[in-house]
Write a protein that holds these residues in place. Sequence first.
Motif, PDB file in Angstrom:
ATOM      1  N   MET A 269       0.846  -1.196   0.000  1.00  0.00           N
ATOM      2  CA  MET A 269       0.000   0.000   0.000  1.00  0.00           C
ATOM      3  C   MET A 269       0.881   1.246   0.000  1.00  0.00           C
ATOM      4  O   MET A 269       1.883   1.327   0.695  1.00  0.00           O
ATOM      5  N   ALA A 270       0.468   2.263  -0.812  1.00  0.00           N
ATOM      6  CA  ALA A 270       1.184   3.535  -0.822  1.00  0.00           C
ATOM      7  C   ALA A 270       1.080   4.180   0.555  1.00  0.00           C
ATOM      8  O   ALA A 270       0.005   4.230   1.154  1.00  0.00           O
ATOM      9  N   ARG A 271       2.192   4.707   1.027  1.00  0.00           N
ATOM     10  CA  ARG A 271       2.236   5.220   2.401  1.00  0.00           C
ATOM     11  C   ARG A 271       3.219   6.374   2.495  1.00  0.00           C
ATOM     12  O   ARG A 271       4.312   6.331   1.937  1.00  0.00           O
ATOM     13  N   LEU A 272       2.813   7.424   3.222  1.00  0.00           N
ATOM     14  CA  LEU A 272       3.698   8.537   3.543  1.00  0.00           C
ATOM     15  C   LEU A 272       4.285   8.253   4.924  1.00  0.00           C
ATOM     16  O   LEU A 272       3.550   8.120   5.905  1.00  0.00           O
ATOM     17  N   GLU A 273       5.623   8.155   4.987  1.00  0.00           N
ATOM     18  CA  GLU A 273       6.283   7.747   6.231  1.00  0.00           C
ATOM     19  C   GLU A 273       7.190   8.854   6.779  1.00  0.00           C
ATOM     20  O   GLU A 273       8.013   9.394   6.046  1.00  0.00           O
ATOM     21  N   PHE A 274       7.029   9.150   8.042  1.00  0.00           N
ATOM     22  CA  PHE A 274       7.923  10.030   8.781  1.00  0.00           C
ATOM     23  C   PHE A 274       8.750   9.117   9.682  1.00  0.00           C
ATOM     24  O   PHE A 274       8.234   8.549  10.644  1.00  0.00           O
ATOM     25  N   ASP A 275      10.019   8.954   9.347  1.00  0.00           N
ATOM     26  CA  ASP A 275      10.839   7.905   9.973  1.00  0.00           C
ATOM     27  C   ASP A 275      11.934   8.500  10.849  1.00  0.00           C
ATOM     28  O   ASP A 275      12.931   9.021  10.363  1.00  0.00           O
ATOM     29  N   HIS A 276      11.723   8.453  12.176  1.00  0.00           N
ATOM     30  CA  HIS A 276      12.716   8.861  13.166  1.00  0.00           C
ATOM     31  C   HIS A 276      13.326  10.235  12.859  1.00  0.00           C
ATOM     32  O   HIS A 276      14.549  10.388  12.765  1.00  0.00           O
ATOM     33  N   LEU A 277      12.446  11.227  12.724  1.00  0.00           N
ATOM     34  CA  LEU A 277      12.919  12.590  12.443  1.00  0.00           C
ATOM     35  C   LEU A 277      13.481  13.222  13.711  1.00  0.00           C
ATOM     36  O   LEU A 277      12.865  13.175  14.786  1.00  0.00           O
ATOM     37  N   ASN A 278      14.645  13.816  13.575  1.00  0.00           N
ATOM     38  CA  ASN A 278      15.266  14.576  14.651  1.00  0.00           C
ATOM     39  C   ASN A 278      15.637  15.952  14.126  1.00  0.00           C
ATOM     40  O   ASN A 278      16.155  16.093  13.013  1.00  0.00           O
ATOM     41  N   LYS A 279      15.361  16.971  14.943  1.00  0.00           N
ATOM     42  CA  LYS A 279      15.709  18.334  14.561  1.00  0.00           C
ATOM     43  C   LYS A 279      15.964  19.145  15.825  1.00  0.00           C
ATOM     44  O   LYS A 279      15.159  19.112  16.765  1.00  0.00           O
ATOM     45  N   ALA A 280      17.078  19.837  15.853  1.00  0.00           N
ATOM     46  CA  ALA A 280      17.424  20.681  16.996  1.00  0.00           C
ATOM     47  C   ALA A 280      17.844  22.055  16.506  1.00  0.00           C
ATOM     48  O   ALA A 280      18.422  22.207  15.432  1.00  0.00           O
ATOM     49  N   TYR A 281      17.527  23.069  17.320  1.00  0.00           N
ATOM     50  CA  TYR A 281      18.006  24.427  17.105  1.00  0.00           C
ATOM     51  C   TYR A 281      18.867  24.776  18.315  1.00  0.00           C
ATOM     52  O   TYR A 281      18.348  25.190  19.354  1.00  0.00           O
TER      53      TYR A 281
END
Length: 306
Positions: free
Chosen positions: A1-13
Amino acid sequence: MARLEFDHLNKAYGSLRALTDLTFSVDAGEIFGFVGSNGAGKTTAMRIALGVLSADSGEVRWQGRPLDLEMRRRVGYMPEERGLYPKMKVGEQLVYLARLHGMGAKDAVAAMEQWTERLGVAARRGDNVEKLSLGNQQRVQLAAALVHDPEILVLDEPFSGLDPVAVDVMSSVLVERAAAGVPVIFSSHQLDLVERLCDRVGIVRAGQMVALGTKEELRRTPNARWRAVVHGAAPGWARLVPGARVLSDDGREVVVELTGNTEGVEQPFLRAATAAGALREFSPVVPSLADLFRHVVSETQEKDAA
């Protein structure tokens, strides 16, 4: 199945952690509600998906492939702040944006006409955006996200500033696009709309996903809540029920939380209510999404402080 995945996103300022291992997915044809307080990380995650920001680590994928520039042309994005050219005419602007996404001139004009008609701003095609009301600007902003027939919809606070009629129009559009197989993700502080429209909900706090699932899954709290309306009962009768914690008691209506969610856990409370007076109503309490949000956020705050 088509899927939009957000995989272990990390972001720091600097020392501020905006996202910490944020992971979730949105299936094709699914409407996903992204919920959190201001500054929780929702907009940051969406901007990373669109390439406006880069993640320190992790990635966003569509159909198993990282979202590159070419694939992002297939995304319909609606930012929380206005992303339109204020001194450009509505119709010209939508045609221009459709062309930027690769549509031919004739198809771009047809799409502009279709979506301005559908969203109730056809009469304003010749007006500069800055002359529109905030609600009509929001409608044009949605048209800009839809005009190129996107494969994915990412909408940041799409219902902000809309009147009830416009909310209904926008809601029906999102449902239609999902029915056509488009994955739809939107953030909103209007939790009643999230509850009504979404197939699944993710609650994010301080850049971390703290609850994720269908509304039914999120409602499966460790303890059951029950409500009884009893006339003529002595004050405080519910406090004598074993395993019951009284959440509210106005003298007639009592709401308690019962230890455990097993079948029949409410029977001692029912017997006590029947004995206390004239029992008029007895029913389980189904928490709203707003209740769940408050419970999850306060619970994680307590854990963080411990």
